[in-house]
Structures are given as structure tokens and as C-alpha cells.
Enzyme design. Structure first.
Site, PDB file in Angstrom:
ATOM      1  N   ARG A 124       0.709  -1.332   0.007  1.00 37.57           N
ATOM      2  CA  ARG A 124      -0.079  -0.109  -0.156  1.00 37.57           C
ATOM      3  C   ARG A 124       0.921   1.257  -0.007  1.00 37.57           C
ATOM      4  NH1 ARG A 124      -0.046   2.490   4.791  1.00 37.57           N
ATOM      5  NH2 ARG A 124      -1.880   3.537   4.500  1.00 37.57           N
TER       6      ARG A 124
ATOM      7  N   GLU B 253       4.292  -7.257  -2.479  1.00 36.67           N
ATOM      8  CA  GLU B 253       4.010  -8.474  -2.525  1.00 36.67           C
ATOM      9  C   GLU B 253       4.119  -9.436  -3.793  1.00 36.67           C
ATOM     10  OE1 GLU B 253       1.179  -8.764   1.412  1.00 36.67           O
ATOM     11  OE2 GLU B 253       0.826  -6.843   0.063  1.00 36.67           O
TER      12      GLU B 253
END
Lengths: 161, 754
Positions: free
Chosen positions: B527, B714
């Protein structure tokens, strides 16, 4: 009361004399007694290589060396390799190639790479990977570290240990 | 469009401190005067009642100053997971309890003037236990005959995550040409970040508690401590030095709670540092999963139905297991259009070690299984695995699996096609299959990923950014975003520099201090750049507008006729008419305007597709798996700093490969004891074990992120286990359903085939 010993070590060119318990490692001595915290302890078992320094020109894992064993020796730590005004070719290459993420493994990695290149100025990539096999990094996957070492090697500069 | 700063692989400003050894991590800080050192006594048993504690011998040791156990510790409950802040997670832990529920659970804390004294005192404390029956496997723990981990609960099943059914799975499976069903298991991975846990806590003369910690979440941690100890928020301050890796392991109370409690109790500064053994023991693990999956498909490879049940081994405390399992469920087969879907997740309490958040967050376990199931469909249909993925991928106009909104663009097919081409995938079977004991194979996997959690199942994002202009014309970027080594502070500064129109050196990113920075949820869910970057860009845009407005008065020109270049504001086409940024700032401040702007991140998201390809060699005599080639193709929107983006993908690949090949904290099935608490036998791969990773960055899409950038933290990690498992199956003709694929498991699989 643990036995206390007097040791004199020349660290990064400066002679230091201290009293240390017999079981204090060279890594702990550098970090706590001399406040040279650039040498990092990550496993205390000689596996990860984060604590690598030079003792009389040889790259060693300082967590496996006792301070008393370094009595009378010359030790070079990451702080003695280069400075922000004058980075070594290996240090500069690490920055340029994005080889530095969290940075915790980096001092040990640079010490090992510097020592390796002094002996092997024109290595192949597999040779670099083997030379770095005892330095663990958790962030980079090693790609850019290997690239940085190859790049530093290909520069026509003398790399001093 | 060409950018001056964005899109360039500028070196990270913090790299100089790191390569010279000047960077200070928490254990490098000089302990405060009078600092006490904390050591923890831990339970050797997985489930037991504490019947007596004898500290008399320890207390006699010179230098021992205080002890704390269940009898005198704060009684307020907490959860270690930082969901504590938003009250989404039950508070089922207390600092010390009279019942211990996993091997290694802390029972008592000692404070002494010296770390060696604290450790010696630890060995002199005698704790007596009455052992209780224990259970370690999540499927077993659900059985009514299994012992209860928490006696006050009626069952070890904490939560039954029942996702609503889409379509009609039973009917679709009945009608399917092919039905495939398998159970998969994944292992207990450890973060194994190079910097072990360390923390200093100190209360000053005005009663303010300062905590130095390598936390990923200073903002949430501050809230958690204040609430837990019933202190006003203004009395708690978190300062984060450089962080030596985190990977999700530092998202809440990771040991700070003991240091803080002892600092408040002794009224002296306290410090605790774990060695590697204790760090491997104490840090929460990745959740081991048991996954049952049934897929239904048509002969042409169209997948029509998916039914899955996943058991998550939480350990004795729930921590973040529900969001991990919910993420896993939401990401299960997410890249594919499957009309009939049913997912159930079981959050199960056991006496195995506590599990917690870890990069990949349930989805890496899921992809190990799901991507193998896709290959099994391909096998059953006699189709190429790449073609099955192309047939089923979500395309433009299809719904996003996360926001459930139609996607304006999808790079799903493109990343597969680019990878197929670069890998020579269509020719893979023309290469030799064997050489002595080595067998060669190729595999692939596919991913769609998120950028933060906004707009997904009612979740929200938080990040605030402040830009403050200095009198030398530079700007302070005051952001709550944390750089755990990812380069976030560099890329956020690049965003600000580009937006304002100044060189990178004119953006100063300051210290992580909760006294100064706005709230941010910390690096997780890929994020930081996406979410914080939007706040940064908005604050920077507002700063630019204020500068131009001020300069327009000074230059007597309309703001739209002005440009910012080389630290000057000048009239476009008239370089003589200019004023320095420094002079703009000075003029402003003389009129009472310090030029400070602020913005919050909006709530939005972005899908990122990825395809990964692996060539492996498997030795049928030793069971060793060697990776010959690894290619990752990822749709990243825009690479703000391409080298940093590659670094994130490569680092993710590395951890995902470790998850697949060698990393497993082995827990003794009889005693619940972790067996390999050392890098000697918790095997982290080295430079020598790995090939050079190849990455292809696919840009485009004009998405919501700053300059179109998507989250990348990720994406390298999640797909690689499936790709490797598929390649191994291709090489040896038998499939492994349990990760990691250790040599032992490979050999057992080969034996079962023969």
C-alpha cells in the site's frame, strides 16, 4: 566475577586499549566498548556474515572471535573502509545498483565483497555468488548485490582491503 | 510523457548511511543513563497451568532490580495485532497469564542493570507447571474430542468465515466434464529479518513515555500502548530508527509491551534485545494452512466451479488470523472468471506457536495450491497451462475480484503472453528432459493483486501527508509512511519533487516520530507508495499552487503562465522574469504565511496482474531442486523508481522461493516445541542457491496511484510457489501437495510414484 583482560587493538588505524571479560566477542567489543555500531550482530553463530570485519587483513566473523583474540591485531570495520565523502568503489556500486534495501546485512556484505575482490579482481558471476554464500540478506534476493560487485570489479581501480 | 524525477532509478538518499555503517538501528542507540535490561522467562510446555514461581535465587543476584509475572502485571487485555486500533480484533491476550498456551510463551520478566545479569537471573527462576493436554493440528483441533486451548471458549474454532456462495457450486460440479479435488498443506515460515527484535522505553520527568522500536506501525503502536495502559495519547511517543527488515512481522506488539510495562513499573528506562534464537522463537509465524479445493471444468478448459475450505492454524491467540483468512479467501483463484464459487475459512486455535501477519498474508499459501489446481485442469483437458489461464483470465470489462467494479483495463493476458514469449514457453518440451539424475521441467503461475485495502469488503486506508516550505526553497515532506528498507521514502520524495517541479534534493523526508507525523497504517498490503503517494501528490500539488499564487503576485503574471525549474519560478518564455523559490518562501513568511499544505489519501484501489515462469532441475537421487531460470512479469502501472520496483519483486521472489523450497519452522508433533531455532537449520537461501532473477515491468493503465503506479511489495512473492511446484511436477511426473518441497518430500513423492 568474570575474569577481566586488558586488550589493545588497532581499529581503523586508531589504537584502543580496554578491559574486557574473557567471553566478550570482538563484535560486542566493537559495538559496545568502541561504539562502532556499523558492524551488526544478526545470528551470533557465524552463519549470516552480517558481523564481518577484517582482522589483520583477513575477513572474519567477529561474533566468532573473542576480543582477547584480537589483542595486538589490526581490525578494519565498515567505518574504516570509506566515508560519505569518499566511498570505496564497492560502496558506490552498492548504492548505484540498488543493492541496499534495509541495509542491515550491507556492512558485512561490503566487507566480504571487498576482501574477495582484492584477491579476485576479475570474477565471474558464479564466483561472486559463491563468495557471498556466507552473507545472508533477507531483502534483496541478491540480484543487485551481485550486480554491484561485478560492476565494482569491472572498474579499473585498485580495491584495498 | 517524460518526467524529470519519476521514472528514474535515482539512488536512495539513505543508502550512504547504510553502506558506511552510520545508519543507526534500535540496538545501535546508546542506552539511556540508568537503563535496565529485560530478559524473559518462557514456558517449556505447550499447555500448562503455572503452579508456583520461585524468584528468590534470582533476586539475590546483584543488579537484579525488578520482576513481573501474572501476579503483578497490567491486567488489561490486548491483541498483538494492530487491528486492535480499529477494534476489529478480539483482545484475547494478557501480558502474563497463569496458564501458558504455547512453547516459549513468556511467563515472567526480569529487569537488571546489565543484560548478562538479566540472562543469568532468568536461569535462576524456578517455575513449576501442571501440564495440560495440547493440540497442534488445526483439523484435529476442530474435533470435539480435542482439548480446548482456551478453557472459557466452547470450541477451538474461533471463527467460521462463511463467504456467501456465488452461483450454484453443487449444480456446476455435477454438470462439469472434469472434477478435481485435492488437499494442500503449507509450512510455518518465519520472517527472519536480519535485525532481531530490540526496543527501548523511557518515561521522562513529565510522565511522557518514549519508545524506540523498529516498528512498521508507529501510529497504531502509539494508540495501542495508550489504550492498553490507560494513558492519554499525548503521553506516548514512538520514534522509529532505521529498520532492519520487517516483512509484516512488526505490525503491532512484537515485544514492545514487555519493555513498556517494565519501564512504567520500575520508573527507569528499559531495553530488551533478542538474540537470533529468541527472535525465531518469539516472532509470530506465517499461518500454516490446510486447504481443500475442488475445481469443476469443461473439456475446453473453462473453469466453471470452485469450492474451497481452508483451515488456518492461529496458535492459541487469534491475532490477525481472520483478516489473513479473509484475504486468502478473496484472493483464491482471483485472476479467473469462475461463475460458481464457495469459500469457507476456519480460524482454529491450537497450542502450536502463535501465527501473525507476514508479507503475502494468506494469499501465498493459497496460490501454492490454486495454481497447481489450474495446472491439473490443464493436464486433464490436454491443454497448455498458459492457454487455460488465458481462457479463464479476467479481462477488460470483467469485474475486479476485489472492488467488484468492472475493470477499465486488464493486463492479465498481456503479462502471460509477454512471459510466454520471453521464456520460450511454447518450446519448453523440445529441451532435454533428463541428464543423469537430473530431470528438467517448467512451470508457471498467475496473479492479480491489490494496492492497499480500500474499497475491498468495507475496508479503508489512512495516510496523511504534510508539505512544509523552508526558507531555502526546499520542502519538508512530513509523512506517516514508514520505510522498512523498501525505498518508500525515496519514491514518495520523487512523487513530491515531480509534482512541485523541483530536484529530488529539495525534498526532505524527516524522522519517523509520532510527535510530528500524521497517522499511517504502515507498510502492508502493498500500500505505501499507492496510498501514501496519493496523499503526498495531493499535498505537493497544493504546495505548488500556493507557490505559484505567491510568485504570480511577485512577478505580475498569471499563475498559469509560470513554470518551476531549477529552484526558480519563471514566466514561461521569459527566463529573465524569475524569482527563486527561497525568495518566494521569504516573501510569504513576511506576510504571515509559512506555506504548509496537508492532504489525506483517497479511498481507491488498483488491480495488478502478474505471471511468473520457472525452469527447474530436480535430482531424483537426492531430491534437490535447483532453479535454472526465474522470470517475473508484472503489471505495475508506472515504475516511480524502476530499480526500487525490481528490488521489491526480486526480494519477494526470494522469500517466496524460501517458502517453497527450504524454509519451515518445524514443530515437534508431540511436544509442540519449535525445533530449528537457528539459521543453521532454518534454511534461508544464499546467493549461491539462486539464479539471477529476470523481471519484465509492464507499464500503462493510467490507474489511481501516483502517476499511475500500483503497489509492488508482495507481487513478487505470492505467485512463485505455484510456479515452482508446477515446474517440479513437470520435471518428475508427480506432484507435491505440501510446502516446502524439501528433498525428503520430493524423494517420498518419487517413491510413491514408483
Amino acid at each position: 566475577m568474570p575474569t577481566v583482560n586488558q586488550v589493545t587493538v588497532t581499529v581503523n588505524g586508531v589504537e584502543e586499549t580496554r578491559s574486557v571479560p574473557t567471553l566478550r566477542t570482538l563484535a560486542e567489543f566493537l559495538r559496545s566498548d568502541l561504539r562502532l555500531t556499523g558492524t551488526h550482530v544478526a545470528c551470533s553463530q557465524g552463519i549470516c556474515g552480517n558481523c564481518t570485519v577484517f582482522v589483520d587483513g583477513e575477513a572474519v566473523k567477529s561474533c566468532l572471535v573473542l576480543a582477547v583474540q584480537a589483542d595486538g591485531c589490526c581490525v578494519t570495520t565498515i567505518e574504516g573502509l570509506g566515508s560519505s565523502d569518499q566511498l570505496t568503489p564497492v560502496q558506490a556500486a552498492f548504492i548505484e545498483h540498488g543493492a541496499v534495501q534495509c541495509g542491515f546485512c550491507i556492512p558485512g556484505m561490503i566487507m566480504t565483497a571487498t576482501d574477495f575482490l582484492a584477491e579476485n579482481p576479475t570474477p565471474s558471476e558464479p564466483e561472486v555468488r559463491t563468495a557471498l554464500a556466507n552473507n545472508l540478506c533477507r531483502c534483496t534476493g541478491y540480484n543487485k548485490i551481485v550486480e554491484a560487485v561485478m560492476s565494482a570489479a569491472s572498474q579499473d581501480k585498485e580495491v584495498k582491503a | 510523457m517524460t518526467f524529470k524525477v519519476v521514472g528514474h532509478s535515482v539512488p536512495k538518499p539513505d543508502a550512504i548511511a547504510k553502506v558506511t555503517g552510520a545508519a543507526q538501528y534500535t540496538a545501535d542507540l546508546t542506552p539511556p543513563v540508568g537503563c535496565l535490561h529485560i530478559a524473559l522467562v518462557r514456558s517449556p510446555y505447550p499447555h500448562a497451568r503455572v503452579t508456583s514461581i520461585d524468584t528468590s535465587a534470582a533476586e539475590r543476584l546483584p543488579g537484579v532490580k525488578a520482576m513481573m509475572d501474572y501476579r503483578n502485571c497490567p491486567q488489561n487485555r490486548f491483541t498483538t495485532a494492530d487491528g486492535d486500533v480499529f477494534e476489529t480484533i478480539p483482545r484475547d491476550q494478557v501480558l502474563f497469564d497463569s496458564v501458558v498456551r504455547y512453547v516459549g510463551e513468556p511467563v515472567l520478566a526480569i529487569a537488571a542493570t546489565d543484560p548478562a545479569v538479566a540472562r543469568a537471573a532468568r536461569d535462576l527462576v524456578t517455575v513449576e507447571y501442571d501440564q495440560l493436554p495440547a493440540v497442534f493440528d488445526p483439523v484435529e483441533a476442530m474435533d470435539a474430542s480435542s482439548p480446548l486451548v482456551l478453557s472459557e471458549s466452547g470450541s477451538n474454532l474461533i471463527v467460521d468465515l462463511d463467504f456467501p456462495e456465488q452461483g450454484n457450486v453443487a449444480q456446476a460440479l455435477q454438470a462439469a466434464d472434469i472434477v478435481i479435488e485435492h488437499r494442500f498443506r503449507t509450512g510455518r515460515q518465519k520472517h527472519a529479518q536480519m535485525e532481531t527484535f530490540s526496543c527501548v522505553a523511557s518515561v521522562d520527568s513529565r510522565g511522557k513515555l518514549t519508545v524506540w522500536s523498529p516498528t512498521q506501525v508507529p501510529g497504531p503502536l502509539r494508540v495501542m500502548i495508550a489504550r492498553w495502559l490507560a494513558m492519554p495519547a499525548g503521553k506516548v511517543r514512538i520514534i522509529t530508527p532505521f529498520i532492519g527488515g520487517a516483512f509484516g512481522g512488526r505490525l503491532g506488539f512484537t515485544g514492545e509491551q514487555y519493555v513498556v510495562a517494565m519501564a512504567m513499573h520500575t520508573k527507569r528506562p528499559c531495553r530488551m534485545e533478542f538474540d537470533r534464537t529468541e527472535d525465531l522463537l518469539h516472532m509470530e509465524s506465517r499461518h500454516p494452512f490446510v486447504m481443500d479445493i475442488t475445481l469443476g471444468a469443461k473439456k475446453d478448459g473453462t473453469i466453471t466451479a470452485m469450492r474451497a475450505t481452508t483451515y488456518a492454524n492461529a496458535g492459541p491467540y487469534v491475532t490477525c488470523t481472520v483478516p489473513v483468512l479473509a484475504t486468502h479467501g478473496g484472493c483464491h483463484f482471483a485472476p479467473y472468471n469462475i461463475p460458481n464459487v464457495k469459500f469457507t475459512g476456519k480460524v482454529v486455535r491450537t497450542n502450536a506457536p502463535v501465527a501473525g501477519p507476514f508479507r503475502g498474508y494468506g494469499a501465498i499459501q493459497g496460490h501454492f495450491a490454486a495454481e497447481q489446481m489450474i495446472d491439473l485442469v490443464a493436464e486433464a483437458c490436454g491443454l497448455d497451462p498458459a492457454d487455460v489461464r488465458l481462457r479463464n483470465t479476467r479481462r477488460e470489462g470483467d469485474l475486479s475480484p476485489f472492488t467488484l467494479q468492472p475493470m477499465a483495463v486488464s493486463f492479465g493476458a498481456e503479462v502471460i503472453n509477454r512471459g510466454v514469449q520471453a521464456m520460450g514457453w511454447r518450446d519448453r518440451h523440445s529441451r532435454p528432459k533428463a541428464d543423469g539424475p537430473w530431470r528438467y521441467g517448467s512451470g508457471m503461475s498467475f496473479l492479480v493483486w491489490i494496492s492497499g485495502v480500500a474499497c475491498i469488503a468495507g475496508q479503508h486506508e489512512n495516510s496523511g501527508a504534510i508539505m512544509r516550505m523552508n526558507l531555502d526553497g526546499s520542502f519538508d515532506l512530513i509523512t506517516g509512511a514508514i520505510d522498512i528498507g523498501t525505498g518508500a521514502h525515496t519514491t514518495l520524495a520523487q512523487v513530491a519533487a515531480e509534482e512541485i517541479g523541483v530536484p529530488l534534493e529539495m525534498i526532505n523526508v524527516g524522522a519517523n516520530d509520532t510527535d510530528v507525523v500524521p497517522f499511517d497504517q504502515g507498510p502492508r498490503a502493498s500500500r505505501t507508495l499507492f496510498v501514501a503517494g496519493q496523499a503526498v501528490r495531493a499535498a505537493a500539488r497544493a504546495a505548488r499552487e500556493r507557490v505559484l499564487q505567491r510568485a504570480s503576485t511577485m512577478l505580475e503574471a498569471a499563475p498559469e503562465d509560470l513554470e518551476i525549474q531549477d529552484a526558480q519560478v519563471q514566466v514561461a518564455g521569459a527566463p529573465g522574469r524569475s524569482v527563486s523559490l527561497a525568495r518566494v518562501a521569504l516573501t510569504a513568511i513576511k506576510e504571515g504565511d509559512e506555506l504548509i499544505t496537508q492532504a489525506e489519501a483517497p479511498q481507491n484501489n488498483a488491480e495488478s496482474f502478474g505471471a511468473q515462469f520457472v525452469d527447474v532441475a530436480v535430482n531424483v537421487e537426492t531430491g534437490q531442486i535447483r532453479l535454472e531460470r526465474v522470470l517475473a512479469v508484472h503489471d505495475i502501472g508506472r515504475a516511480i523508481n524502476p530499480t526500487i520496483v525490481e528490488g521489491q519483486i526480486e526480494g519477494g521472489l526470494f522469500q517466496g522461493i524460501g517458502f517453497t523450497l527450504s524454509e519451515e519452522m518445524v514443530v515437534d508433533p508431540q511436544t509442540g516445541s519449535p525445533m530449528n531455532l537457528s539459521f543453521m537449520d532454518y534454511k534461508i537461501l544464499t546467493a549461491d542457491d539462486l539464479p539471477k532473477f529476470e523481471t519484465i515491468l509492464v507499464e500503462g493503465g493510467d490507474g489511481n496511484g501516483p502517476f499511475g503506479a500500483k503497489g509492488v511489495g508482495e507481487i513478487g512473492l505470492v505467485p512463485i510457489p505455484g510456479a515452482i511446484a508446477n515446474a517440479v511436477a513437470d520435471a518428475i511426473g508427480v506432484r507435491l501437495f505440501e510446502a516446502p518441497l524439501t528433498p525428503e518430500r520430493v524423494l517420498r513423492a518419487l517413491q510413491s510414484r514408483n
